[in-house]
Structures are given as C-alpha cells and as structure tokens.
Design an enzyme around this catalytic site. Sequence first.
Site, PDB file in Angstrom:
ATOM      1  N   GLU A   1       5.676  -3.316   0.695  1.00 44.84           N
ATOM      2  CA  GLU A   1       5.729  -3.007  -0.739  1.00 44.84           C
ATOM      3  C   GLU A   1       4.917  -1.733  -0.899  1.00 44.84           C
ATOM      4  OE1 GLU A   1       4.528  -2.518  -4.160  1.00 44.84           O
ATOM      5  OE2 GLU A   1       3.660  -4.538  -4.225  1.00 44.84           O
TER       6      GLU A   1
ATOM      7  N   GLY B   1       0.841  -1.203   0.000  1.00 43.59           N
ATOM      8  CA  GLY B   1       0.000   0.000   0.000  1.00 43.59           C
ATOM      9  C   GLY B   1       0.867   1.240   0.000  1.00 43.59           C
TER      10      GLY B   1
HETATM   11  O1  SSN Z   1       0.625  -2.966  -7.811  1.00 46.60           O
HETATM   12  C1  SSN Z   1       1.374  -3.763  -7.298  1.00 46.60           C
HETATM   13  C2  SSN Z   1       1.853  -5.068  -7.825  1.00 46.60           C
HETATM   14  C3  SSN Z   1       1.742  -5.245  -9.269  1.00 46.60           C
HETATM   15  C4  SSN Z   1       2.488  -6.437  -9.793  1.00 46.60           C
HETATM   16  O2  SSN Z   1       2.671  -7.448  -9.095  1.00 46.60           O
HETATM   17  O3  SSN Z   1       2.890  -6.375 -10.925  1.00 46.60           O
END
Ligand code: SSN
Length: 487
Positions: free
Chosen positions: A259, A237
């Site tokens: 992340e 987030g």
């Molecule tokens: O938005 C976050 C993850 C997107 C992804 O795993 O490509």
Amino acid sequence: MSALSRLTESRLYRQQCLVGGQWIDASDGATIEVDNPASGDIIGNVPSLSEAQLTECIAQADQAFAEWRKTTALERADLLMRWYELMLKHREDIASLMTLEQGKPLVEARGEVDYAASFIRWFAEEARRVYGETIPGAKPGQHIVVTRQPIGVTAAITPWNFPAAMITRKAGAALAAGCPMIVKPASATPFTALALGVLAEEAGIPAGVFNVVTGKASMISEVLTGSETVRKLSFTGSTSVGSQLMAQCAEHVQKVSLELGGNAPFIVFDDADLDRAVEGAMVCKFRNTGQTCVCANRFLVQSGIHDPFVEKLAEAMGKLKLGDGFDEGVTQSALINRAAVKKVQEHFDDALAKGARHVAGASPGEAKGNYVEPVLVTGVTPDMQVCADETFGPLAAVIRFDTEEQAIALANDTPYGLAAYFYSTNIHRVWRVADALEAGIIGINEGAVSNAAAPFGGVKASGLGREGSRHGLDEYTEIKYLCMGGA
Ligand SMILES: O=CCCC(=O)O
C-alpha cells in the site's frame, strides 16, 4: 509531560519487544529514541534488535504456526474478539500514546483506535468464512475440491501516520487466516504497536502468533525478506521503499501486499452540491493534518463553481485550530518531523514561483517547530511539484478546469492510483467518471472512504493487493486444489 503520566494503566507503555511471547531488550542493549513531534521531547526508547534476535523471532513464529494453524476458525475468532474488546476498553490510553508519539489530535487518535479495532472485529467475523469450493470433475466420479490454507509466517512493515490501524488491518487478516505475524512498526511510532502487543497477550493470543520487533529498518527488512520461512510481507509506505521490498521478496518468491504512495485528485464539477463538496474536501484534505495516503492532493474545480468553492473552502479552513494534539479543540497538529515541514514549504514555494496564488493561511515558511498552518493556493498547473508529488501536509492546491475530459485527463496524469474523489449530482456523469478514473478507491460525493468492510488498495504505482473487506483475507491464504479420483 512523561508518557507514563498520560496513562491510567502503565503496563501499556512498553519499552521492550514482543518476541515469541517474551518481552525482550536488544542483546547488546542498543536502543532507539522516540520523540514527541509536538515538543521534540524524548518520550522513551525501544530496543534495536540484532539480526540474530530477528532470526530467532522468525523461528518462534514458525513454531507457533504449527499449533495456530490447527486452531478452529471459531477459536481464532473468539481470541480476536477479545483483543478487539480490550482495544476499546483501553482506548484512552492507546490514544494518548498515539498522540504522544505521532502528534495527531487526541480526538483523531481516539477515532483511530476505534478504526483499528474495527479491523480486528471484522476479521474475527470473517475468520469463519474462509470458504472453499467444489467444481464438477473432468471424468466420471471425479470431484474437484478447492480449499484455502494459511500461507505461513507473515510479516508487516507499517508506517507512522496510522500507528494502530495499519497494524490491525494486516494482523487481523493474518491471524484470522491462521498465520502468525511479525510486525515492524515505524521507528517514530513504536509504542502504540507495543501496547497492541500487550493487549494481544492479555486476550490470550498464543506466544509467537503476534510479535512486535523494533530496530534498524533496513536490517529488519533484509532478514524478513531473506527468510524462506516468511511467506508473506505486507508493507505500507512509500513507493520507492515498496518497490525495493518487492525486489527483495523475489528471491524466495514471497507474496507481497503493498500500500504505497498516492496523489489523490478531488474533482468538483459545476453540478456538485457545493456545501457537501466543501465538507468532503475538509475531511479528505485535513485528516491527520494532511498526512494520510488517501488525502486529497489536488483539487480540480470546474470553472463555473471555482470561485464559490474556493471562497467556502477558505472559510472552512479558517475554522481549523492548530496546536498540540492534547489541547482542547485542536484539529491540526504538529507534522511528524522537520522533513515533512520542509516538503510542504517546498511545494508551496514552487507553486508560487510558477504563478499560483496564495489565498488563505500563513506561508509554511512561517512554521514554528513542526507546526504548519493549513494553507490554500489557487491557479495551480500540472508543471508544479504539488501536482507531481504527494505533499503529505496541510496544503490545499486548486486547479481550474473547463470540461469533464480535461478533469479526467488531469486526474489520471500521475503514476499513482490509490484514491480519487469527485462530486457531481449527474448520474450519467457519475458512472462515466467512476469508470474512467484510474484509482483503486473512488469517493463519489464522499470524502471519507476508509472502512473495514471495504477493499483498500491502489493501482499503478500505488501498490498491489487489498486490505480490509473479505478480499483482505485472501492475501493470507493459499488455494489448494484436491483432485478426487472416481471409484
Ligand atoms: O494512510 C493510509 C491509510 C489511511 C486509511 O486507512 O484511511
């Protein structure tokens, strides 16, 4: 259209939480409404669990841990493989739920189910490779042995933009390592998570090993981080919420994976293959209607190739189709809510007020409901909001540069460092630029970088830890050192 009428198997649409193998309502009957961002229609309700129910969920997960940690890697791998197969079997229903609650085009939702399932498969395979090591002892006859053990009860707080994949990327690793997980999905997109819970049960994953809780985010995060039993929190987030959670985790020294936000540069050098660069730019910018943490936020384009790149990008953007995610041929759909629309509009207005040029697409000011047309601006400069902050919408902002040094300086001029992309056919430049960019993920002549086998995560304010790949499992294990004395 009601959620149920979209599904072939109504049992996948659950309006209850999965706690310790039981499907429960809130003790006081409180619920949260979930809407369809494309129409604003309410598609259902989920429980707003109480603090006591959350505490009970942690206790149930802890009880489950006692047995789950004793299962063999092969047993866990087999259960995860069954879960993976069920996700693919019910791909169409999960994709429909996702489009209903998140808005993304059905084609992308199907792609996300495959992507989400790929993490479960990957970690099913990796479960059997949680290797230790032996090290020569310090004294005659002594042996040093290193083992890896499951960290304990884990928790995940996941976002609305990828309602399935951001759960499986965390839960796959946790379960494979021998840890139970409590998932708190975004309040905007709980139904996909609950459907994954139904399938986890059907796969035979024991009660309490995979739990899905819904309710007030601040209360849930406080209970999870306030517990000595929860040993690990994984969050995807915003950076502001992530750093707050990290501070909360400090109290009980819980391990964290974060992340967080990004501000991805997408650099096109004069020596790039122009058509490939445009193709990559489209995938990278417009996936999930620009609502992806690794979406290009700033296009940095070298002077010699600037005009043809902009022309071709505008042409490609003209082929995008905006509409309801369930409609045939739609590639861009409603944004998640009005705040998301407002942000795109603010970035656009600010850029124009500071001298940028509106090249293609309707102004976001003309958005109807949550629908924003993809829009292209050039002449962007670092003082504009779009350079400082992730737009998270379908606004392509182009900055012109002259030298490689300038491009690197512009690209790194951000507190964030999740993904960065560049296009060049010069091998010396490829290595130089790859080394110099401050990001955890670098796409080189490639606009689609996400893959279960690859380590996903950022540097600087974009987060801590890696998900996916063999490194993703490390986040859920503790290293134990056994010092074996000689005879
Ligand atoms: O938005 C976050 C993850 C997107 C992804 O795993 O490509």
